[in-house]
Design an enzyme around this catalytic site. Sequence first.
Site, PDB file in Angstrom:
ATOM      1  NE  ARG A  29       2.811 -14.065   1.824  1.00 28.54           N
ATOM      2  CZ  ARG A  29       4.121 -14.021   2.780  1.00 28.54           C
ATOM      3  NH1 ARG A  29       4.930 -13.133   2.557  1.00 28.54           N
ATOM      4  NH2 ARG A  29       4.318 -14.855   3.871  1.00 28.54           N
ATOM      5  CG  ASP A  30       2.115  -5.469  -3.955  1.00 29.64           C
ATOM      6  OD1 ASP A  30       2.251  -4.361  -3.619  1.00 29.64           O
ATOM      7  OD2 ASP A  30       2.024  -5.636  -4.849  1.00 29.64           O
ATOM      8  CB  ILE A  31      -1.319  -8.753  -6.379  1.00 24.78           C
ATOM      9  CG1 ILE A  31      -1.865  -9.838  -7.052  1.00 24.78           C
ATOM     10  CG2 ILE A  31      -1.127  -7.497  -7.326  1.00 24.78           C
ATOM     11  CD1 ILE A  31      -3.481  -9.650  -7.493  1.00 24.78           C
ATOM     12  CG  ASN A  87       4.792   4.691  -3.029  1.00 26.55           C
ATOM     13  OD1 ASN A  87       5.990   5.012  -2.629  1.00 26.55           O
ATOM     14  ND2 ASN A  87       4.529   3.376  -3.479  1.00 26.55           N
ATOM     15  CB  VAL A  96      -4.375   1.431  -3.851  1.00 26.31           C
ATOM     16  CG1 VAL A  96      -5.509   1.020  -3.198  1.00 26.31           C
ATOM     17  CG2 VAL A  96      -4.012   0.425  -5.080  1.00 26.31           C
ATOM     18  CG  HIS A 100      -0.714   1.077   0.666  1.00 30.45           C
ATOM     19  ND1 HIS A 100      -1.626   1.918  -0.020  1.00 30.45           N
ATOM     20  CD2 HIS A 100       0.333   0.809  -0.340  1.00 30.45           C
ATOM     21  CE1 HIS A 100      -1.062   2.259  -1.196  1.00 30.45           C
ATOM     22  NE2 HIS A 100      -0.162   1.621  -1.550  1.00 30.45           N
ATOM     23  CG  HIS A 102       4.565  -0.403  -0.646  1.00 27.96           C
ATOM     24  ND1 HIS A 102       4.213  -1.313  -1.735  1.00 27.96           N
ATOM     25  CD2 HIS A 102       3.964   0.502  -0.689  1.00 27.96           C
ATOM     26  CE1 HIS A 102       3.375  -0.671  -2.497  1.00 27.96           C
ATOM     27  NE2 HIS A 102       3.268   0.359  -1.759  1.00 27.96           N
TER      28      HIS A 102
HETATM   29  P1  AMP Z   1       0.900   1.924  -4.398  1.00 28.95           P
HETATM   30  O1  AMP Z   1       1.634   2.126  -5.656  1.00 28.95           O
HETATM   31  O2  AMP Z   1       1.984   2.403  -3.189  1.00 28.95           O
HETATM   32  O3  AMP Z   1      -0.412   2.575  -4.256  1.00 28.95           O
HETATM   33  O4  AMP Z   1       0.922   0.381  -4.007  1.00 28.95           O
HETATM   34  C1  AMP Z   1      -0.242  -0.415  -4.431  1.00 28.95           C
HETATM   35  C2  AMP Z   1       0.096  -1.822  -4.436  1.00 28.95           C
HETATM   36  O5  AMP Z   1      -0.866  -2.609  -4.250  1.00 28.95           O
HETATM   37  C3  AMP Z   1       1.056  -2.020  -5.445  1.00 28.95           C
HETATM   38  O6  AMP Z   1       2.152  -2.710  -5.099  1.00 28.95           O
HETATM   39  C4  AMP Z   1       0.090  -3.482  -6.053  1.00 28.95           C
HETATM   40  O7  AMP Z   1       0.957  -4.382  -6.710  1.00 28.95           O
HETATM   41  C5  AMP Z   1      -0.794  -3.776  -5.075  1.00 28.95           C
HETATM   42  N1  AMP Z   1      -1.898  -4.440  -5.250  1.00 28.95           N
HETATM   43  C6  AMP Z   1      -3.133  -4.045  -6.167  1.00 28.95           C
HETATM   44  N2  AMP Z   1      -3.880  -4.773  -6.320  1.00 28.95           N
HETATM   45  C7  AMP Z   1      -3.652  -5.668  -5.272  1.00 28.95           C
HETATM   46  C8  AMP Z   1      -4.363  -6.870  -4.684  1.00 28.95           C
HETATM   47  N3  AMP Z   1      -5.693  -7.329  -5.335  1.00 28.95           N
HETATM   48  N4  AMP Z   1      -3.809  -7.518  -3.865  1.00 28.95           N
HETATM   49  C9  AMP Z   1      -2.694  -7.137  -3.173  1.00 28.95           C
HETATM   50  N5  AMP Z   1      -1.791  -6.054  -3.816  1.00 28.95           N
HETATM   51  C10 AMP Z   1      -2.559  -5.559  -4.773  1.00 28.95           C
END
Ligand code: AMP
Length: 114
Positions: A29-31, A87, A96, A100, A102
């Site tokens: 799950r996204d944080i 993205n 990140v 990945h 979403h």
């Molecule tokens: P992006 O912006 O497409 O690179 O997505 C990165 C996603 O990682 C974002 O939606 C963040 O909310 C999510 N994220 C960052 N740190 C964590 C974490 N520790 N656990 C889960 N999701 C995270």
Amino acid sequence: MPDTLFDKIIRREIPADIVYEDDDVLGFRDINPQAPVHVLFVPKTPVATLNDLTEADALLVGKVVLAATRWAKTQGFAENGYRVVMNCNRDGGQTVFHIHLHLLAGRAMHWPPG
Ligand code: AMP
């Protein structure tokens, strides 16, 4: 490629709410969820951005998509629908650098996304 947050989650070095795992893909799950359901599906083999994918990664990317759609069908929202987003780099909103997918669900999505 440098280690990312997602490599640490895959290695269980930092906690995450993991909802899916197979040999090649982890889903957690996204944080900072943007919908009632917001899960990230990541390949266990890291690739930094969509720009770095090659033909050799075709199977891996397919497995990420199939993991997400398979999990969606177990959750009861697949018939109503959902959105998947990947993205890429600055203008795509990537933060990140480990590719990945979403998976967003549980509410009606708007288009265009803005
Ligand atoms: P992006 O912006 O497409 O690179 O997505 C990165 C996603 O990682 C974002 O939606 C963040 O909310 C999510 N994220 C960052 N740190 C964590 C974490 N520790 N656990 C889960 N999701 C995270």
